[in-house]
Design a protein around this motif. Sequence first.
Motif, PDB file in Angstrom:
ATOM      1  N   ALA A  82      35.850  56.398  40.787  1.00 54.81           N
ATOM      2  CA  ALA A  82      37.210  55.955  40.485  1.00 54.81           C
ATOM      3  C   ALA A  82      37.568  54.699  41.262  1.00 54.81           C
ATOM      4  O   ALA A  82      38.289  53.833  40.763  1.00 54.81           O
ATOM      5  N   GLU A  83      37.071  54.585  42.493  1.00 54.00           N
ATOM      6  CA  GLU A  83      37.373  53.399  43.293  1.00 54.00           C
ATOM      7  C   GLU A  83      36.780  52.146  42.650  1.00 54.00           C
ATOM      8  O   GLU A  83      37.399  51.079  42.656  1.00 54.00           O
ATOM      9  N   GLY A  84      35.597  52.276  42.070  1.00 55.99           N
ATOM     10  CA  GLY A  84      34.967  51.130  41.418  1.00 55.99           C
ATOM     11  C   GLY A  84      35.743  50.648  40.214  1.00 55.99           C
ATOM     12  O   GLY A  84      35.950  49.434  40.033  1.00 55.99           O
ATOM     13  N   THR A  85      36.192  51.567  39.357  1.00 57.40           N
ATOM     14  CA  THR A  85      36.955  51.153  38.181  1.00 57.40           C
ATOM     15  C   THR A  85      38.306  50.574  38.584  1.00 57.40           C
ATOM     16  O   THR A  85      38.809  49.645  37.942  1.00 57.40           O
ATOM     17  N   ALA A  86      38.902  51.093  39.654  1.00 55.74           N
ATOM     18  CA  ALA A  86      40.180  50.545  40.119  1.00 55.74           C
ATOM     19  C   ALA A  86      40.005  49.115  40.632  1.00 55.74           C
ATOM     20  O   ALA A  86      40.831  48.233  40.357  1.00 55.74           O
ATOM     21  N   ILE A  87      38.940  48.883  41.373  1.00 53.69           N
ATOM     22  CA  ILE A  87      38.675  47.536  41.872  1.00 53.69           C
ATOM     23  C   ILE A  87      38.412  46.581  40.716  1.00 53.69           C
ATOM     24  O   ILE A  87      38.940  45.463  40.676  1.00 53.69           O
ATOM     25  N   MET A  88      37.605  47.012  39.764  1.00 58.45           N
ATOM     26  CA  MET A  88      37.329  46.156  38.617  1.00 58.45           C
ATOM     27  C   MET A  88      38.596  45.851  37.837  1.00 58.45           C
ATOM     28  O   MET A  88      38.800  44.715  37.368  1.00 58.45           O
ATOM     29  N   SER A  89      39.462  46.818  37.685  1.00 57.59           N
ATOM     30  CA  SER A  89      40.718  46.595  36.977  1.00 57.59           C
ATOM     31  C   SER A  89      41.556  45.528  37.674  1.00 57.59           C
ATOM     32  O   SER A  89      42.119  44.634  37.029  1.00 57.59           O
ATOM     33  N   THR A  90      41.619  45.590  39.004  1.00 68.12           N
ATOM     34  CA  THR A  90      42.386  44.598  39.764  1.00 68.12           C
ATOM     35  C   THR A  90      41.794  43.208  39.600  1.00 68.12           C
ATOM     36  O   THR A  90      42.516  42.223  39.377  1.00 68.12           O
ATOM     37  N   VAL A  91      40.484  43.096  39.723  1.00 66.40           N
ATOM     38  CA  VAL A  91      39.818  41.800  39.559  1.00 66.40           C
ATOM     39  C   VAL A  91      40.048  41.250  38.157  1.00 66.40           C
ATOM     40  O   VAL A  91      40.378  40.068  37.971  1.00 66.40           O
ATOM     41  N   ALA A  92      39.868  42.096  37.149  1.00 62.49           N
ATOM     42  CA  ALA A  92      40.003  41.645  35.763  1.00 62.49           C
ATOM     43  C   ALA A  92      41.426  41.202  35.448  1.00 62.49           C
ATOM     44  O   ALA A  92      41.638  40.254  34.682  1.00 62.49           O
ATOM     45  N   GLN A  93      42.407  41.874  36.023  1.00 61.70           N
ATOM     46  CA  GLN A  93      43.793  41.454  35.826  1.00 61.70           C
ATOM     47  C   GLN A  93      44.009  40.040  36.360  1.00 61.70           C
ATOM     48  O   GLN A  93      44.679  39.220  35.727  1.00 61.70           O
ATOM     49  N   ARG A  94      43.439  39.746  37.554  1.00 62.82           N
ATOM     50  CA  ARG A  94      43.540  38.391  38.105  1.00 62.82           C
ATOM     51  C   ARG A  94      42.918  37.379  37.145  1.00 62.82           C
ATOM     52  O   ARG A  94      43.481  36.315  36.894  1.00 62.82           O
ATOM     53  N   LEU A  95      41.754  37.698  36.619  1.00 64.77           N
ATOM     54  CA  LEU A  95      41.048  36.771  35.733  1.00 64.77           C
ATOM     55  C   LEU A  95      41.817  36.571  34.429  1.00 64.77           C
ATOM     56  O   LEU A  95      41.899  35.443  33.922  1.00 64.77           O
ATOM     57  N   ALA A  96      42.347  37.643  33.885  1.00 68.58           N
ATOM     58  CA  ALA A  96      43.061  37.545  32.614  1.00 68.58           C
ATOM     59  C   ALA A  96      44.297  36.663  32.739  1.00 68.58           C
ATOM     60  O   ALA A  96      44.639  35.918  31.810  1.00 68.58           O
ATOM     61  N   VAL A  97      44.960  36.715  33.883  1.00 67.44           N
ATOM     62  CA  VAL A  97      46.201  35.967  34.066  1.00 67.44           C
ATOM     63  C   VAL A  97      45.963  34.555  34.587  1.00 67.44           C
ATOM     64  O   VAL A  97      46.573  33.589  34.112  1.00 67.44           O
ATOM     65  N   HIS A  98      45.050  34.408  35.557  1.00 71.05           N
ATOM     66  CA  HIS A  98      44.916  33.142  36.276  1.00 71.05           C
ATOM     67  C   HIS A  98      43.619  32.386  35.970  1.00 71.05           C
ATOM     68  O   HIS A  98      43.488  31.221  36.351  1.00 71.05           O
TER      69      HIS A  98
END
Length: 367
Positions: free
Chosen positions: A205-221
């Motif tokens: 679960a920690e891995g998917t949470a980290i990936m979600s945070t990273v991907a959100q940054r990429l999608a926006v910025h």
Amino acid sequence: MTPLGRIIAGRIAAEGPMGLDDYMRLCLMHPDHGYYATRDPFGAQGDFTTAPEISQMFGELVGLALAQAWLDQGSPAPFTLAELGPGRGTLMADLLRATRRVPGFHDAARVTLVETSPHLRQVQRKRLGEITHLSSVADLPEIPLFLVANEFFDALPIRQMQRAEGGWAERMVTLDDSGALTLALAAPVALPRAAPEGEIWEICAEGTAIMSTVAQRLAVHGGVAIVVDYGTWDGKGDSLQALRRHAPEGILTHPGEADLTAHVDFAPLAGAAIRAGAAASAPERQGDWLRALGIEARAARLAAAGDAGAEAALHRLTDAAEMGHLFKAMAVWPRHLPPPAGFRPLPAAAPTQASATAGQPGLAPRS
């Protein structure tokens, strides 16, 4: 029993069986006895060797791939140049050396390392000088992000569920009659995943949470994330392992004195990235990916310049019997842009375990 083993045994005696995720977290990051918190585990004098420690070629090619993606996205400035779990700082040092002639890249880069180990932070500062250290990807700034994570996700804590009669039973660390650490199954619970009895399902679960945070940054910025690790797509079975002095041993044998890792399941990572609004690639074999980036030509140039180990390093990084097939590379990038060099978009029909993993953090909560 190790000092940390005694602490863990005392906690289990007082509080009951411990999940493998809590056990891994204590073994790796306990402030006084944790594996990463107290030592430099890399290289011949440590317990394992990573790709950047094998050859400068690995970090150089990662750096050039990120720099090309930065150019392709219009050379945004400033941007965060980040690494997750950077070890000794070897990869980042090679990355920076390889990109020093890319116009504007270093001026725009804000070098940032996500590292929780106080000991390794000191090692990284000695190699790289003054850099920004963060403890969590959630603290990454809201600007374009160009990131690499090499052998990072494999060390994140996992839970293991075993298919049993009546449902899925979590594998727990407990004590046997003599007071030694042992594994046992908790009471089964119903979960919406079909499997034959005895099958093990590993959940990070920690891995998917980290990936979600990273991907959100990429999608926006904007930006790119490159993940390199050993693992599979939609993996099954028990892959949790301990490594000490370059040799495998039981996961309960020397708590805090052995590295604990599990094979990365790339499918839920891709699913997390897609749900966060980014695009993800299919995992490429490390050997194929490095060849696509030009590692063979780079090895030939190094050999011609007198590097006697270049060909051996090439073999170790790319050969199917070495790291070439077991290790995979995956990229994440903004959905409206083409993939970075060496990667292909994930086929639309590819399963990403969206239904099985979206609720991982709350899966089978412990009472």
